[in-house]
Scaffold this active site. Structure first.
Site, PDB file in Angstrom:
ATOM      1  N   TYR A 179       0.842  -1.191   0.000  1.00 21.08           N
ATOM      2  CA  TYR A 179       0.000   0.000   0.000  1.00 21.08           C
ATOM      3  C   TYR A 179       0.878   1.242   0.000  1.00 21.08           C
ATOM      4  O   TYR A 179       2.043   1.213   0.386  1.00 21.08           O
ATOM      5  CB  TYR A 179      -0.932   0.012   1.222  1.00 21.08           C
ATOM      6  N   CYS A 180       0.298   2.361  -0.462  1.00 22.84           N
ATOM      7  CA  CYS A 180       0.957   3.664  -0.422  1.00 22.84           C
ATOM      8  C   CYS A 180      -0.130   4.728  -0.287  1.00 22.84           C
ATOM      9  O   CYS A 180      -1.295   4.392  -0.060  1.00 22.84           O
ATOM     10  CB  CYS A 180       1.823   3.888  -1.663  1.00 22.84           C
ATOM     11  N   THR A 181       0.213   5.989  -0.447  1.00 21.62           N
ATOM     12  CA  THR A 181      -0.744   7.065  -0.172  1.00 21.62           C
ATOM     13  C   THR A 181      -1.963   7.022  -1.083  1.00 21.62           C
ATOM     14  O   THR A 181      -3.097   6.983  -0.613  1.00 21.62           O
ATOM     15  CB  THR A 181      -0.064   8.439  -0.297  1.00 21.62           C
TER      16      THR A 181
END
Length: 455
Positions: free
Chosen positions: A317-319
């Site tokens: 996951y990331c922003t």
């Protein structure tokens, strides 16, 4: 602790916006707004010290309220649907603001041709923010009214290669709306210190990559991981056989991440491939076995051709999801079989998953003036160190290493005295003029202007 200088700009912005609103009233008794404006404007733009709230009389309702609530009054009138005023009395330049982050990987070799018309449209529609164009697609985050942002997104998607943008929409607080609508291009408030973006400024840049990994061969257009809907994300990362990886950088993971996630502790996305290679080497070393020669009894280490510990099932996951596109493509190229990624990133998760069901811990760093957001995408508690652009908490700002606009506990020891002095000079310019470089913004002032500045 003395209030940061930018706090006074909120007040001045509200005053400017109130003047705009007051001029739209036909009823003379409604000029309480002009009274409020002159009262609020008495605060100093330079000192940065927050004064005690003054009480202003609302001549419409006979109710007294503190001047600090001026922005809430404004947002319930100028900014759109939250008002009871006749439609003709509402300032037509207002409107509810939104922030939209978007990206699309595509084969886009003539990307530079879009730069000028896109920038011109953003400036015409008063859409602010930053957009990157590259041969691999587009990436951006913009702020404006719903109508203006939709026009920009429609223009982008008129190119069929960019149709189907992946996007996340965030609301903007009433206070930020008031500040946004209070700006004028001739005012030092145009710098937009407190706004989510500078409304009078949009950056449209041409680069080699829309998110920098430094590996041109890695292309999400060719292969990418499996998307996981935010509502299904908890089930995926709760599986004990799944390695959950935070693809962001250390200054982002420091203020929040998913429970049990692995932090690569990278300072930039370029370091991620090296971290993965180290991970694979560790897995390979586990597959080595100690064996004995049946004739001599001598022990030796043998390596299996097929690792006994295969690449684990990975969920990343990331922003907003864009870094996971490249990260998942890279993992697949390295032999990982099951690679999942959170669709829409943390922002979409915080928007859609109720806090009582959430596995997210802390706040999410964002790349605009909000600094961080919490569940429901409400603005978080962190501020930004303008010396190193890292998020800082209230506790960090109590540290002796904190100096507004200069240093924080995370960059104090790494900055030389010369760098600190330059930062202090820059901060003095901003406190005096509201913009870095003074009112001339790098232009050599005329003799008349010099005299006016000295007054």
């Amino acid at each position: 602790m003395q209030s940061p200088p930018f706090l006074s700009f909120r007040t001045a912005a509200a005053a400017a916006a109130l003047r705009l609103l007051a001029s739209s009233f036909q009823n003379p008794s409604s000029c309480f707004l002009r009274t409020m404006t002159s009262t609020v404007s008495q605060k100093s733009l330079i000192s940065g010290v927050r004064q005690k709230p003054l009480v202003t009389q609302n001549l419409m309702s006979g109710v007294s309220f503190p001047a600090s609530s001026a922005m809430h009054v404004l947002s319930s009138t100028v900014c759109g649907s939250r008002n009871r005023m006749p439609e003709e009395e509402v300032d037509s330049s207002g409107g509810l603001l939104i922030v939209v982050s978007f990206y699309k990987f595509a084969d886009f070799p003539d990307h530079a041709d879009m730069r000028k018309p896109l920038k011109d449209l953003c400036e015409k529609e008063r859409v602010s923010g930053g957009i990157i164009l590259a041969p691999e697609g587009i990436n951006g985050s913009i702020c404006g009214t719903q109508e203006s942002v939709e026009k920009v997104l429609a223009f982008i998607q008129s190119d069929e290669r960019l149709n189907g943008l992946r996007q996340v929409e965030c609301p903007v607080s009433p206070e930020e709306e008031a500040i946004h609508h209070g700006h004028t291009s001739k005012s030092p408030l145009g710098a937009g210190e407190d706004a989510p973006f500078r409304w009078d400024h949009v950056r449209v840049k041409v680069k080699k990559e829309i998110v920098t990994l430094g590996m041109p061969a890695v292309s999400p257009i060719k292969m990418v991981g499996k998307y996981v809907n935010p509502k299904d994300w908890n089930e995926v990362i709760s599986d004990p056989n799944t390695m959950v990886i935070d693809v962001r950088n250390s200054y982002e993971t420091r203020i929040g991440r998913f429970k049990g996630a692995v932090d690569p502790s990278t300072d930039s996305f370029r370091e991620f491939p090296s971290w993965v290679n180290d991970l694979l080497q560790s897995a390979e070393s586990i597959s080595q076995q100690e064996e004995s020669d049946p004739n001599t009894g001598t022990k030796y280490i043998s390596r299996c051709e097929e690792p006994k510990v295969p690449p684990p099932r990975v969920a990343m996951y990331c922003t907003g999801g864009i870094r996971c596109e490249k990260a998942s493509s890279f993992l697949l190229s390295k032999g990982f079989k099951e690679v999942y990624q959170l669709e829409g990133g943390i922002l979409k998760y915080l928007e859609e998953v109720p806090q009582v069901e959430s596995l997210w811990e802390g706040e999410c760093f964002v790349f605009d003036k909000r600094v961080s957001v919490e569940h429901g995408l409400t603005e978080g508690t962190f501020k930004l160190c303008y010396g190193c652009k890292q998020p800082v908490s209230d506790e960090d700002m109590e540290s002796p290493e904190w100096e507004y606009g200069v240093t924080c506990p995370y960059c104090y020891s790494s900055k030389s005295e010369e760098e600190k002095e330059r930062a202090r000079a820059r901060q003095r310019q901003f406190e005096t003029w509201g913009v870095i470089g003074g009112p001339d913004k790098g232009r050599r002032p005329t003799t008349g202007e010099k005299q006016q500045h000295q007054l």
